[in-house]
Design an enzyme around this catalytic site. Structure first.
Site, PDB file in Angstrom:
ATOM      1  N   ASN A   1     101.605  86.565  30.794  1.00  0.00           N
ATOM      2  CA  ASN A   1     102.647  87.342  30.102  1.00  0.00           C
ATOM      3  C   ASN A   1     102.812  88.685  30.800  1.00  0.00           C
ATOM      4  O   ASN A   1     102.179  88.940  31.817  1.00  0.00           O
ATOM      5  CB  ASN A   1     102.278  87.504  28.624  1.00  0.00           C
ATOM      6  CG  ASN A   1     100.955  88.212  28.466  1.00  0.00           C
ATOM      7  OD1 ASN A   1     100.818  89.382  28.825  1.00  0.00           O
ATOM      8  ND2 ASN A   1      99.959  87.496  27.955  1.00  0.00           N
TER       9      ASN A   1
ATOM     10  N   ASP B   1      90.869  82.734  18.604  1.00  0.00           N
ATOM     11  CA  ASP B   1      91.407  84.081  18.424  1.00  0.00           C
ATOM     12  C   ASP B   1      90.245  85.074  18.501  1.00  0.00           C
ATOM     13  O   ASP B   1      89.412  85.160  17.597  1.00  0.00           O
ATOM     14  CB  ASP B   1      92.126  84.169  17.066  1.00  0.00           C
ATOM     15  CG  ASP B   1      92.939  85.439  16.962  1.00  0.00           C
ATOM     16  OD1 ASP B   1      92.365  86.534  17.171  1.00  0.00           O
ATOM     17  OD2 ASP B   1      94.150  85.345  16.687  1.00  0.00           O
TER      18      ASP B   1
HETATM   19  O1  PMT Z   1      99.529  96.100  28.824  1.00  0.00           O
HETATM   20  P1  PMT Z   1     100.787  96.923  28.671  1.00  0.00           P
HETATM   21  O2  PMT Z   1     101.862  96.526  29.666  1.00  0.00           O
HETATM   22  O3  PMT Z   1     100.498  98.402  28.652  1.00  0.00           O
HETATM   23  O4  PMT Z   1     101.420  96.550  27.241  1.00  0.00           O
HETATM   24  C1  PMT Z   1     100.732  96.877  26.066  1.00  0.00           C
HETATM   25  C2  PMT Z   1     100.788  95.729  25.047  1.00  0.00           C
HETATM   26  C3  PMT Z   1     102.217  95.543  24.565  1.00  0.00           C
HETATM   27  C4  PMT Z   1     100.253  94.426  25.658  1.00  0.00           C
HETATM   28  C5  PMT Z   1      99.826  96.152  23.861  1.00  0.00           C
HETATM   29  O5  PMT Z   1     100.283  97.356  23.310  1.00  0.00           O
HETATM   30  C6  PMT Z   1      99.772  95.052  22.797  1.00  0.00           C
HETATM   31  O6  PMT Z   1     100.610  94.960  21.918  1.00  0.00           O
HETATM   32  N1  PMT Z   1      98.724  94.205  22.887  1.00  0.00           N
HETATM   33  C7  PMT Z   1      98.584  92.996  22.035  1.00  0.00           C
HETATM   34  C8  PMT Z   1      99.480  91.910  22.573  1.00  0.00           C
HETATM   35  C9  PMT Z   1      99.385  90.635  21.777  1.00  0.00           C
HETATM   36  O7  PMT Z   1      98.944  89.653  22.274  1.00  0.00           O
HETATM   37  O8  PMT Z   1      99.781  90.747  20.519  1.00  0.00           O
HETATM   38  P2  PMT Z   1      99.767  89.507  19.453  1.00  0.00           P
HETATM   39  O9  PMT Z   1     100.596  90.036  18.342  1.00  0.00           O
HETATM   40  O10 PMT Z   1     100.187  88.248  20.097  1.00  0.00           O
HETATM   41  O11 PMT Z   1      98.252  89.404  19.049  1.00  0.00           O
HETATM   42  C10 PMT Z   1      97.691  90.056  17.934  1.00  0.00           C
HETATM   43  C11 PMT Z   1      96.295  90.531  18.210  1.00  0.00           C
HETATM   44  O12 PMT Z   1      95.420  89.410  18.346  1.00  0.00           O
HETATM   45  C12 PMT Z   1      96.122  91.363  19.463  1.00  0.00           C
HETATM   46  O13 PMT Z   1      95.213  92.399  19.174  1.00  0.00           O
HETATM   47  C13 PMT Z   1      95.529  90.387  20.468  1.00  0.00           C
HETATM   48  O14 PMT Z   1      94.676  91.051  21.406  1.00  0.00           O
HETATM   49  C14 PMT Z   1      94.711  89.478  19.562  1.00  0.00           C
HETATM   50  N2  PMT Z   1      94.525  88.102  20.034  1.00  0.00           N
HETATM   51  C15 PMT Z   1      95.579  87.250  20.124  1.00  0.00           C
HETATM   52  C16 PMT Z   1      95.369  85.933  20.506  1.00  0.00           C
HETATM   53  C17 PMT Z   1      94.061  85.516  20.803  1.00  0.00           C
HETATM   54  N3  PMT Z   1      93.813  84.278  21.196  1.00  0.00           N
HETATM   55  N4  PMT Z   1      93.042  86.369  20.733  1.00  0.00           N
HETATM   56  C18 PMT Z   1      93.240  87.648  20.341  1.00  0.00           C
HETATM   57  O15 PMT Z   1      92.298  88.449  20.294  1.00  0.00           O
END
Ligand code: PMT
Length: 404
Positions: free
Chosen positions: A211, A307
């Site tokens: 991504n 997750d």
């Molecule tokens: O890296 P940059 O270009 O500076 O951009 C920053 C960012 C947009 C990536 C950052 O600010 C951000 O939003 N990071 C989380 C991105 C994400 O995957 O969001 P999500 O809404 O899909 O996931 C929710 C949370 O669960 C996140 O904390 C993620 O780390 C976590 N997760 C998700 C899936 C997984 N299998 N394991 C996880 O830990």
């Protein structure tokens, strides 16, 4: 690299000390800062803008009403970009403009538009420096919050001896580093794990799914936490960034590898921050060789990844767990849902997929939610935002472990 990824705007005014600003650019860059230079027209009489362009790696900003420059990065954008604004050398004339709030050139306009810490390193003849008008202007700009890096005594360009020589570039750089490292140690001795960047899920021997995460947000959080006194472990996906200094750094590639790295290092962990963009799914089969082009369509089957964030929050004695939510719509709804469903202490939500920061860019804005509270951190550089986020996390973390 204590200024890793910090955005420093350097203003250079007219004076023989302008040549010293070249060395300052070099020192700031050596500490990892991104430097952009703005020069007054008088400064250009002393040093060619090309020299600053070559050292900073960016074109130099000179004109206030320059259509091309405004198209590339307008003056308000430039002021917003800066985490720190240094004027070195600062002439008596520019000090007078700052004290009166005039906006008749790019530099004085940026001073009014900037809301980051501003430093001045004055340089002028000692009689000018001691003049009551200059000293009054110094008092006025200090009352605006400007941080003065005092001129030094010695032989001046005019041959006279007195106070007025610009502080040495190394002195200026050391002062900025000292101020940054004297940030309140709100997380002294606290063990933090931060995930950052994008994971990569291989499809075959040469292809993968990933991504747009650059890692900038997570790396900035790691630096801010480290400056706040924490022991930081940064577990990163693949990025183009250099690991921040003074952090334990673990490189991973897939979501599974990141999950393993987190759980191998979870003891001890007082705060966990999941800023990585982790793949929710991975291909069930990874072809050992390159998949050959055959049919018009290709179907891949995926399976869910564990997750990491939810698993950390579900451990027996979970750390203070902070998640991120990257959303293209219904930001608050999805963020609050993740907060509850993943049993988090706090969630930082950001918009992604448009022009509103998030992935890849140097700026971002966050809406932070916890069980009974909410705070918005408006659009700013990711480094500044990370500092604000860390101080909020520290506040909530201390309240949780030692309620009042
Ligand atoms: O890296 P940059 O270009 O500076 O951009 C920053 C960012 C947009 C990536 C950052 O600010 C951000 O939003 N990071 C989380 C991105 C994400 O995957 O969001 P999500 O809404 O899909 O996931 C929710 C949370 O669960 C996140 O904390 C993620 O780390 C976590 N997760 C998700 C899936 C997984 N299998 N394991 C996880 O830990």
């Amino acid at each position: 690299m204590s200024l890793f990824n910090r955005h420093i705007l350097l203003g250079v005014t007219g004076g023989i000390a302008a040549y010293k600003a070249l060395e300052l650019v070099r020192l700031l860059k050596k500490e990892g800062a991104q430097v952009r230079v703005v020069m007054t027209k008088a400064a250009c009489e002393f040093i060619a803008p090309l020299s600053f362009q070559a050292l900073s790696g960016h074109s130099v900003h000179i004109e206030l009403l320059d259509v091309d420059a405004e198209n590339a990065m307008g003056h308000i954008e430039l002021a917003r970009w800066a985490d720190i604004f240094i004027i070195a050398p600062a002439s008596a004339n520019t000090l007078s403009k700052f004290s009166h709030g005039s906006a008749d050139n790019l530099l004085s306009t940026l001073y009014l538009a900037a809301n980051c810490p501003v430093y001045i390193a004055p340089a002028m003849n000692h009689v000018m420096w001691n003049h009551v008008a200059t000293q009054t202007n110094i008092q006025i700009v200090q009352s605006h919050g400007i941080r003065l890096i005092s001129p030094e005594a010695g032989e001046q360009a005019c041959g006279e001896i007195g106070v007025g020589r610009m502080a040495e570039p190394q002195t200026i750089c050391t002062r900025i580093l000292a101020d940054l490292t004297q940030q309140p140690q709100v997380l002294a001795g606290v063990n933090i794990i931060i995930t950052a960047g994008a994971t990569r899920e291989p499809l075959d021997a040469v292809r993968y799914i990933t991504n747009r995460s650059s890692g900038k947000m997570g790396y900035a959080i790691a630096c801010a936490a480290q400056l706040a006194g924490a022991n930081v472990t940064l577990i990163s996906g693949i990025t183009a960034l250099s690991p921040p200094k003074n952090c334990r750094f673990i490189q991973t590639e897939t979501a599974q590898a990141m999950h393993n790295a987190v759980f191998e290092n979870i003891n001890p962990c007082d705060i966990f921050i999941g800023a990585a963009a982790v793949a929710d799914y991975r291909p069930i089969e990874v072809a050992q060789k390159k998949i050959k082009k055959k049919d018009d369509t290709l179907t891949l089957t995926f399976q869910k990844n564990a997750d990491i964030l939810a698993d950390v929050a579900s451990t027996k004695n979970p750390p203070f767990t902070v998640g991120f939510a990257a959303e293209t719509h219904d930001l608050e709804h999805y963020a609050r849902d993740k907060l509850v469903r993943k049993k988090l202490d706090m969630i930082a939500a950001n918009w992604v997929g448009g022009e509103r920061g998030g992935f890849e860019s140097c700026e971002n804005a966050l809406d932070i939610f916890w069980q009974d509270g909410h705070k918005s951190l408006p659009m700013t550089g990711k480094e500044t935002l990370a500092t604000q986020l860390i101080s909020l996390i520290a506040e909530r973390f201390h309240l949780k472990i030692k309620p009042i």
